[in-house]
Design an enzyme around this catalytic site. Sequence first.
Site, mmCIF file in Angstrom:
data_model
loop_
_atom_site.group_PDB
_atom_site.id
_atom_site.type_symbol
_atom_site.label_atom_id
_atom_site.label_comp_id
_atom_site.label_asym_id
_atom_site.label_seq_id
_atom_site.Cartn_x
_atom_site.Cartn_y
_atom_site.Cartn_z
ATOM 1 N N HIS A 186 29.174 69.528 69.109
ATOM 2 C CA HIS A 186 29.372 67.828 69.684
ATOM 3 C C HIS A 186 30.736 68.228 70.359
ATOM 4 C CE1 HIS A 186 26.260 65.230 67.537
ATOM 5 N NE2 HIS A 186 25.768 66.395 67.707
ATOM 6 N N GLU A 192 33.389 66.033 70.181
ATOM 7 C CA GLU A 192 34.267 65.694 69.345
ATOM 8 C C GLU A 192 34.831 66.957 68.279
ATOM 9 O OE1 GLU A 192 31.550 62.287 69.085
ATOM 10 O OE2 GLU A 192 31.562 64.219 69.439
ATOM 11 N N CYS A 197 28.952 60.108 66.041
ATOM 12 C CA CYS A 197 27.780 60.245 65.102
ATOM 13 C C CYS A 197 28.321 60.379 63.810
ATOM 14 C CB CYS A 197 26.749 61.169 65.382
ATOM 15 S SG CYS A 197 27.409 63.106 65.033
ATOM 16 N N CYS A 253 30.478 63.798 63.427
ATOM 17 C CA CYS A 253 31.802 63.712 64.071
ATOM 18 C C CYS A 253 32.646 62.749 63.429
ATOM 19 C CB CYS A 253 31.336 63.466 65.404
ATOM 20 S SG CYS A 253 30.600 64.794 66.435
#
Length: 187
Positions: A75, A77, A105, A108
């Site tokens: 992801h 992040e 999410c 993260c």
Amino acid sequence: MYFSKSNGYVGFPKTEGYLYMSQFEDEKWMRHALAEAQLALKKDEVPVGAVVVYEDKIIGRGHNQVESLNDPTAHAEIIAIGAACNYLESWRLSGASLYVTIEPCAMCAGAIVLSRMSRLVYGAKDPKAGACGSLYNIVQDPRLNHRVETVRYVLEDECGLSLKEFFEKVRRRVIERETGENDPDRG
């Protein structure tokens, strides 16, 4: 923080100059996260981008690479946090801010807390997977040993638009495959 149609006032001292400067700075850095999201879009990835800012400098960048790397943890992040930790040669990101185009999410959000990030600024709300205010609020959970100041809905419309357009395109592709539209062999 500042006023948003979605959340009202949140968090910051209400002095006029601070309010304006903070909003200006947050929007400036969020535009860098939006540029990262465009890089993801060019790779046909979900267009999410993130930057980590420390002492008025970007020290980590990331965009979604889940499909490219065949890695569910790739992801934006996570990539930006990893780059920032490498830059500082430390896993602690105290004093740093993470700017991300969509609400993080649970995975993260956990990484944000574990990295001791000082601030999180995000654009669009994620009602299906958001863990920083929508479904959960991991980054401000009082049961954890670190809480992160959170600014929500910065450039919300711009951040949400690229995601909306991406998923509309994905849905159109699925419909075309299912119905056989745009098939040259179909009569």
